[in-house]
Design an enzyme around this catalytic site. Structure first.
Site, PDB file in Angstrom:
ATOM      1  N   ARG A 113       0.840  -1.207   0.000  1.00  0.00           N
ATOM      2  CA  ARG A 113       0.000   0.000   0.000  1.00  0.00           C
ATOM      3  C   ARG A 113       0.867   1.247   0.000  1.00  0.00           C
ATOM      4  O   ARG A 113       0.571   2.234  -0.653  1.00  0.00           O
ATOM      5  CB  ARG A 113      -0.977   0.009   1.185  1.00  0.00           C
TER       6      ARG A 113
ATOM      7  N   ASP B  82      -6.280  19.564 -14.631  1.00  0.00           N
ATOM      8  CA  ASP B  82      -6.680  18.247 -15.121  1.00  0.00           C
ATOM      9  C   ASP B  82      -6.357  18.228 -16.611  1.00  0.00           C
ATOM     10  O   ASP B  82      -7.023  18.883 -17.415  1.00  0.00           O
ATOM     11  CB  ASP B  82      -8.177  18.020 -14.867  1.00  0.00           C
TER      12      ASP B  82
ATOM     13  N   LYS C 251      -7.700   6.998 -19.433  1.00  0.00           N
ATOM     14  CA  LYS C 251      -8.019   7.449 -20.788  1.00  0.00           C
ATOM     15  C   LYS C 251      -6.795   7.241 -21.692  1.00  0.00           C
ATOM     16  O   LYS C 251      -6.362   6.125 -21.867  1.00  0.00           O
ATOM     17  CB  LYS C 251      -8.485   8.900 -20.728  1.00  0.00           C
TER      18      LYS C 251
END
Ligand SMILES: *Cc1c(COP(=O)(O)O)cnc(C)c1O
Length: 376
Positions: free
Chosen positions: A47, A173, A198
């Site tokens: 993690r 972004d 994407k």
């Protein structure tokens, strides 16, 4: 070195244990301590850090020209980590056409956080300057934006934030542009966020996100804590797939852009099309800024058909090559009626269709749209 070379080599090395050229996937959740209690190779528990995540982070930081990167389990986990780093009373400026998920993060996930947000026209620096408050801590930018492909002048926004003082952080972004077409950190933006789901992974087969910073700052440190202790981390396999996609990123993004330019030009001459939104077109409001801050105009476009919602739905329904689905950035072309996805309070025109232009031949994409738009 150039981005094509860095996309292939940054963060990568030959596996020292086996000589493998393609990196192994490190599924181990835990890593051995030395007899004196240290972690000599830097990994302790997956993690907190994992070799596949680490190499992906090194690669993405390099591609953006940043100091450091943090990979998350999704693009929205990045947005969540940023907003989580703010304090009660803080103020956010965000675009009025921001990716809808950020509104959900601010309005729903952090509904009780006492953070004020103004959604404004980010493409107008005068509007941004006027909307600043003493409590403003974050200016969130998204360019090109969704679905109207509005363009924000990154250097202008970075300048406004700089004038407003060191406590005002800017995040861009850059999902639609990728590090190949646009370098927000070079324009003075503090941090860049991407949904790697994407173009960066590029094959519609893995969800992920990344935050890249230009310099050390408190919001990035808080995002690091949100990543490690909040735990929204990507799996080793997800990191591996994303990194594999990056090998071809510069070539894919350029081909997406060339195809989109051809489709946009063709659409804008079609009598059944009312308007095409593509920053590569001279008539687009953000064309000049896009031409300055992007090396090509990307693979996303939208267009409004002559007619109403039913007509737009009908055109999408008659496409055979374009797939009716949400998302973007994969090899296949997608078409989507945005207003019906965004729900009743959307400002997106009802006759608008958004396209993620894929890597098929542009002539075939045009033929598909021609058939879908014909005989009305
Ligand atoms: C998809 C997308 C996101 C959200 O990313 P997920 O990986 O779906 O969480 C954020 N911003 C933009 C511009 C996007 O297209």
């Amino acid at each position: 070195m150039r981005i094509e070379t860095r996309a292939i080599h940054a963060g990568r090395r030959i596996d020292p244990a086996t000589g493998a050229v393609t990196p192994p996937i490190h599924l181990s959740t835990t890593f051995e301590r030395s007899s004196t209690g240290e972690y000599p190779l830097g990994y302790s528990y997956s993690r907190e850090s994992n070799p596949n995540r680490k190499t992906l982070e090194l690669c993405l930081a390099d591609l953006e020209g940043g100091k450091e990167a943090l990979c998350f389990a999704s693009g929205l986990a990045v947005s969540t980590a940023i907003v989580q780093g703010l304090e009660p009373g803080d103020h956010i400026l965000a675009p009025d056409d921001v990716y809808w998920g950020l509104r959900k993060v601010i309005g729903d996930v952090f509904a009780k956080a006492q953070i004020a947000t103004d959604y404004i026209d980010m493409s107008r620096p005068d509007v941004v300057r006027a909307a600043l408050r003493p409590q403003t801590r974050l200016i969130w930018v998204e360019t090109p934006s969704n679905p109207l492909m509005k363009i924000t002048d990154l250097a202008a926004i970075a300048g406004i934030a700089r004038d407003a003082g060191p406590n005002v952080m800017t995040v861009c972004d850059g999902t639609f542009a990728t590090p190949v077409l646009q370098q927000p950190l070079e324009c003075g933006i503090d941090m860049v966020a991407h949904s790697t789901t994407k173009y960066i992974s590029g094959h519609s087969d893995v969800v992920g996100g990344v935050l890249i910073t230009r310099h050390d700052n408190y919001l990035f440190e808080r995002a690091r804590k949100a990543q490690r202790y909040g735990g929204g981390v990507p799996s080793p396999f997800d990191c591996w797939l994303t990194h594999r996609g990056i090998d071809t990123l510069p070539y894919r993004v350029r081909a997406h852009s060339e195809n989109a330019m051809r489709v946009a030009c063709w659409l804008s001459a079609h009598p059944q099309v009312e308007k095409v939104h593509y920053p590569g077109l001279r008539g687009h409001a953000g064309h000049e800024i896009a031409a300055r801050q992007m090396s090509a105009f990307g693979g996303m476009l939208s267009f409004q058909v002559r007619g109403d919602r039913a007509r737009a739905m009908d055109v999408a329904a008659r496409c055979e090559l374009f797939i009716r689905a949400t998302s973007l950035g994969g090899a296949h072309s997608l078409i989507e009626h945005r207003a019906s996805v965004e729900g009743p309070d959307t400002k997106t025109p009802q006759n608008l269709l958004r396209c993620s232009i894929g890597l098929e031949h542009a002539d075939d994409l045009i033929a598909d749209l021609e058939a879908a738009l014909a005989d009305w």
